[in-house]
Design a protein around this motif. Structure first.
Motif, PDB file in Angstrom:
ATOM      1  N   MET A 127     -16.447  24.252  29.196  1.00  0.00           N
ATOM      2  CA  MET A 127     -16.242  24.013  30.628  1.00  0.00           C
ATOM      3  C   MET A 127     -15.787  25.296  31.303  1.00  0.00           C
ATOM      4  O   MET A 127     -14.820  25.914  30.887  1.00  0.00           O
ATOM      5  N   GLY A 128     -16.457  25.736  32.342  1.00  0.00           N
ATOM      6  CA  GLY A 128     -16.125  26.966  33.039  1.00  0.00           C
ATOM      7  C   GLY A 128     -14.801  26.852  33.766  1.00  0.00           C
ATOM      8  O   GLY A 128     -14.322  25.764  34.078  1.00  0.00           O
ATOM      9  N   SER A 129     -14.242  28.016  34.125  1.00  0.00           N
ATOM     10  CA  SER A 129     -12.904  28.060  34.692  1.00  0.00           C
ATOM     11  C   SER A 129     -12.784  27.288  35.997  1.00  0.00           C
ATOM     12  O   SER A 129     -11.756  26.692  36.274  1.00  0.00           O
ATOM     13  N   GLN A 130     -13.836  27.288  36.829  1.00  0.00           N
ATOM     14  CA  GLN A 130     -13.719  26.664  38.141  1.00  0.00           C
ATOM     15  C   GLN A 130     -14.242  25.227  38.154  1.00  0.00           C
ATOM     16  O   GLN A 130     -14.200  24.566  39.185  1.00  0.00           O
ATOM     17  N   GLU A 131     -14.788  24.748  37.041  1.00  0.00           N
ATOM     18  CA  GLU A 131     -15.307  23.388  37.019  1.00  0.00           C
ATOM     19  C   GLU A 131     -14.164  22.376  36.920  1.00  0.00           C
ATOM     20  O   GLU A 131     -13.137  22.636  36.320  1.00  0.00           O
ATOM     21  N   VAL A 132     -14.382  21.222  37.543  1.00  0.00           N
ATOM     22  CA  VAL A 132     -13.378  20.155  37.512  1.00  0.00           C
ATOM     23  C   VAL A 132     -13.832  19.075  36.541  1.00  0.00           C
ATOM     24  O   VAL A 132     -14.971  18.612  36.590  1.00  0.00           O
ATOM     25  N   SER A 133     -12.936  18.694  35.639  1.00  0.00           N
ATOM     26  CA  SER A 133     -13.246  17.651  34.664  1.00  0.00           C
ATOM     27  C   SER A 133     -13.038  16.274  35.301  1.00  0.00           C
ATOM     28  O   SER A 133     -12.054  16.041  35.993  1.00  0.00           O
ATOM     29  N   THR A 134     -13.969  15.376  35.083  1.00  0.00           N
ATOM     30  CA  THR A 134     -13.807  14.014  35.595  1.00  0.00           C
ATOM     31  C   THR A 134     -13.710  13.057  34.418  1.00  0.00           C
ATOM     32  O   THR A 134     -14.488  13.128  33.464  1.00  0.00           O
ATOM     33  N   VAL A 135     -12.716  12.180  34.466  1.00  0.00           N
ATOM     34  CA  VAL A 135     -12.504  11.180  33.425  1.00  0.00           C
ATOM     35  C   VAL A 135     -12.451   9.814  34.099  1.00  0.00           C
ATOM     36  O   VAL A 135     -11.789   9.646  35.132  1.00  0.00           O
ATOM     37  N   ASP A 136     -13.141   8.851  33.549  1.00  0.00           N
ATOM     38  CA  ASP A 136     -13.051   7.480  34.049  1.00  0.00           C
ATOM     39  C   ASP A 136     -11.843   6.820  33.376  1.00  0.00           C
ATOM     40  O   ASP A 136     -11.878   6.460  32.202  1.00  0.00           O
ATOM     41  N   TRP A 137     -10.751   6.699  34.123  1.00  0.00           N
ATOM     42  CA  TRP A 137      -9.501   6.201  33.559  1.00  0.00           C
ATOM     43  C   TRP A 137      -9.441   4.674  33.546  1.00  0.00           C
ATOM     44  O   TRP A 137      -8.577   4.106  32.875  1.00  0.00           O
ATOM     45  N   GLN A 138     -10.293   4.019  34.280  1.00  0.00           N
ATOM     46  CA  GLN A 138     -10.208   2.576  34.433  1.00  0.00           C
ATOM     47  C   GLN A 138     -10.267   1.868  33.074  1.00  0.00           C
ATOM     48  O   GLN A 138     -11.243   1.997  32.335  1.00  0.00           O
ATOM     49  N   GLY A 139      -9.194   1.153  32.735  1.00  0.00           N
ATOM     50  CA  GLY A 139      -9.143   0.394  31.489  1.00  0.00           C
ATOM     51  C   GLY A 139      -8.930   1.227  30.242  1.00  0.00           C
ATOM     52  O   GLY A 139      -8.930   0.688  29.126  1.00  0.00           O
ATOM     53  N   LYS A 140      -8.709   2.550  30.395  1.00  0.00           N
ATOM     54  CA  LYS A 140      -8.518   3.416  29.223  1.00  0.00           C
ATOM     55  C   LYS A 140      -7.093   3.231  28.694  1.00  0.00           C
ATOM     56  O   LYS A 140      -6.121   3.308  29.450  1.00  0.00           O
ATOM     57  N   HIS A 141      -6.972   2.997  27.393  1.00  0.00           N
ATOM     58  CA  HIS A 141      -5.658   2.798  26.767  1.00  0.00           C
ATOM     59  C   HIS A 141      -5.010   4.160  26.481  1.00  0.00           C
ATOM     60  O   HIS A 141      -5.492   4.903  25.621  1.00  0.00           O
ATOM     61  N   VAL A 142      -3.937   4.482  27.213  1.00  0.00           N
ATOM     62  CA  VAL A 142      -3.273   5.779  27.084  1.00  0.00           C
ATOM     63  C   VAL A 142      -1.820   5.566  26.680  1.00  0.00           C
ATOM     64  O   VAL A 142      -1.104   4.762  27.294  1.00  0.00           O
ATOM     65  N   THR A 143      -1.393   6.273  25.660  1.00  0.00           N
ATOM     66  CA  THR A 143       0.008   6.264  25.251  1.00  0.00           C
ATOM     67  C   THR A 143       0.672   7.537  25.749  1.00  0.00           C
ATOM     68  O   THR A 143       0.190   8.647  25.471  1.00  0.00           O
ATOM     69  N   VAL A 144       1.750   7.391  26.504  1.00  0.00           N
ATOM     70  CA  VAL A 144       2.525   8.532  26.990  1.00  0.00           C
ATOM     71  C   VAL A 144       3.766   8.670  26.115  1.00  0.00           C
ATOM     72  O   VAL A 144       4.552   7.723  25.990  1.00  0.00           O
ATOM     73  N   ALA A 145       3.921   9.827  25.493  1.00  0.00           N
ATOM     74  CA  ALA A 145       5.038  10.061  24.571  1.00  0.00           C
ATOM     75  C   ALA A 145       6.191  10.733  25.302  1.00  0.00           C
ATOM     76  O   ALA A 145       6.098  11.892  25.684  1.00  0.00           O
ATOM     77  N   GLY A 146       7.251   9.974  25.523  1.00  0.00           N
ATOM     78  CA  GLY A 146       8.459  10.551  26.088  1.00  0.00           C
ATOM     79  C   GLY A 146       8.695  10.211  27.544  1.00  0.00           C
ATOM     80  O   GLY A 146       7.840  10.429  28.394  1.00  0.00           O
ATOM     81  N   LEU A 147       9.847   9.638  27.828  1.00  0.00           N
ATOM     82  CA  LEU A 147      10.326   9.501  29.200  1.00  0.00           C
ATOM     83  C   LEU A 147      10.981  10.819  29.587  1.00  0.00           C
ATOM     84  O   LEU A 147      11.682  11.437  28.799  1.00  0.00           O
ATOM     85  N   GLY A 148      10.776  11.275  30.780  1.00  0.00           N
ATOM     86  CA  GLY A 148      11.389  12.531  31.179  1.00  0.00           C
ATOM     87  C   GLY A 148      10.633  13.169  32.321  1.00  0.00           C
ATOM     88  O   GLY A 148       9.822  12.530  32.999  1.00  0.00           O
ATOM     89  N   VAL A 149      10.892  14.470  32.512  1.00  0.00           N
ATOM     90  CA  VAL A 149      10.374  15.155  33.695  1.00  0.00           C
ATOM     91  C   VAL A 149       8.848  15.212  33.706  1.00  0.00           C
ATOM     92  O   VAL A 149       8.243  15.278  34.774  1.00  0.00           O
TER      93      VAL A 149
END
Length: 480
Positions: free
Chosen positions: A1-23
């Motif tokens: 992916m080139g430096s100026q390109e924007v990545s698009t992700v379809d987040w709808q319904g994607k199971h994501v685990t976030v590790a850590g409460l904090g800043v």
């Protein structure tokens, strides 16, 4: 992916685990939830603060699991981690075994930039063992002087997620990145980046100096215009050579000496550019004077040159470099002049929490009464003491691991008088300043540059610096 390109992700319904409460964890969980992801936050701690944070997220419909940051939730498709979580945690080992990618907050911010319809601002990135925050803030000051909408972000100031998802549309971002953050940022591609220096640090996290350096070197991957390195630290240039960059990206060195072609450096007290000029073989462009840098200590001039190189890579004119450096004011506790008492200068560099930072601090003065000590974090002090021995009028030691510094002084600077303070109460810093004043002579600098972490005696390096400054000002009031 080139430096100026924007990545698009379809987040709808994607199971994501976030590790850590904090800043970083809380904003990440919110941002992903807003985009339709099914978010589970896992956290090792289960204290009152964590429970309050969990309640806020749960009210939004986010699942929070306290007291168990080790187990990978079923159906997880992506883990987004706080930067401090070590790579060998069971959660990440389980993710690797299941083929689940792990991103850090920087990677998430990189992927989400432009997601809200704003222009995706290019990043000018800075990493290194020491000097990152100062360099990024200098860079932001220069970019502002050039009339660009910018912010100092990343490890400092505005969080990266807030910067890329907020209402402000930036022209360019000045980004501070730690080795932790870079470790978890596989697709980051900066416009230009700098590695200021490399010295052993956080080796317990990375496992080896080689792994630490490799994570720092990730900042160069995919750069489009310039990879800025430190001529005095060949390891930084080695990282440039190893990086896979865009066609036409250049290696740009900075040096405290006279610069060669494709370098920035110093000639007769002038910061000059032989990299971003029409004829770099024969011509140099004046950028600023050494006296425009605050403070004009050698390591800080190096920071200024690195910031100038990144700004010039972005097309900033020389006049803005000078104006930005003149406008810059360093953060507290970084080579901060507190007072002069009886022709003795008192300087607070409590931020010098490792030997590499302290080496730079000691090199800035000719005759020093050095206040040092604290938590050594596994460091050794022989090389530091050997290099500084001729500058030391005397030393005052305090803190848990002061004996390690005392032993190095005995080996390499036996003629230097040493005061060893055993006390660790709140009045210890006042006594340290008083004993340092007894050792100092007119023209000397009493320098707090501990070469150690502060948590044995103080909440953080800020509190340590404040204790020093308070003690110095009380002494100045008494002598007025």
């Amino acid at each position: 992916m080139g430096s100026q390109e924007v990545s698009t992700v379809d987040w709808q319904g994607k199971h994501v685990t976030v590790a850590g409460l904090g800043v970083s964890g809380i904003p990440a969980a919110r941002a992903l939830h807003e985009r339709g992801a099914l978010v589970t936050v896992v956290n090792d701690g289960d204290d009152e603060r964590a429970r309050a944070q969990a309640a806020e997220l749960e009210a939004l419909g986010i699942t929070v699991r306290l007291g168990d940051g080790a187990t990978l939730p079923p159906s997880t498709e992506l883990v987004v981690t706080a930067p401090g979580w070590q790579p060998d945690k069971p959660l990440f080992l389980a993710a690797a075994e299941a083929g689940v990618p792990v991103w850090g907050d920087v990677e998430l911010a990189w992927r989400l930039r432009g997601d809200n319809g704003k222009k995706a601002a290019p990043w000018l990135a800075v990493t290194g063992t020491n000097g990152k925050t100062t360099t990024v803030r200098m860079l932001a000051s220069i970019l502002e002087a050039a009339g660009l909408r910018t912010a100092a972000v990343g490890n400092i100031g505005v969080s990266l997620l807030d910067a890329v998802l907020g209402d402000t549309e930036y022209d360019v971002l000045a980004v501070e990145l730690s080795s932790y953050q870079l470790h978890w940022a596989p697709s980051l591609r900066a416009h230009s980046a700098a590695v200021l220096n490399l010295a052993p640090d956080h080796l317990d996290w990375h496992g080896s100096m080689e792994a630490y350096a490799a994570d720092k070197g990730r900042v160069y991957e995919g750069n489009t215009v310039a990879c800025v390195y430190n001529v005095a630290d060949p390891a930084t240039e080695d990282l440039v050579r190893e990086a896979d960059v865009e066609e036409g990206c250049r290696a740009i060195g900075f040096t405290l000496g006279a610069p060669g072609p494709s370098q920035l450096g110093v000639v007769d007290g002038i910061l000059v550019d032989r990299a971003f000029v029409a004829n770099r073989q024969k011509h140099a462009q004046e950028l600023a004077e050494v006296t425009d840098v605050n403070p004009p200590a050698p390591h800080n001039i190096a920071n200024a040159l690195a910031a100038a190189a990144l700004a010039r890579a972005f097309g900033v004119e020389p006049a803005a470099v000078r104006e930005g450096l003149r406008a810059f004011r360093p953060d507290a506790h970084r080579i901060e002049h507190v007072a002069d008492i009886g022709e003795v200068a008192y300087v607070d560099d409590s931020k010098a929490t490792n030997t590499h930072a302290t080496e730079a601090s000691l090199a800035a003065y000719d005759s020093i009464v050095w206040i040092a000590g604290g938590l050594a974090k596994g460091a050794t002090f022989d090389e530091l003491v050997t290099g500084a021995a001729k500058r030391l009028r005397g030393v005052v030691l305090m803190g848990a691991d002061r004996a390690l510094i005392h032993e190095a002084l005995t080996r390499h600077a036996p003629e230097v008088p040493v005061v060893d303070l055993e006390r660790t109460d709140t009045g210890a810093m006042s006594e340290a300043v008083a004993r340092a004043a007894e050792l100092a002579r007119p023209g000397d600098t009493v320098l707090l540059a501990p070469a150690c972490a502060s948590m044995d005696m103080f909440t953080n390096y800020n509190k340590r610096g404040e204790a020093f400054a308070d003690a110095v000002r009380a002494r100045a009031d008494e002598s007025a």
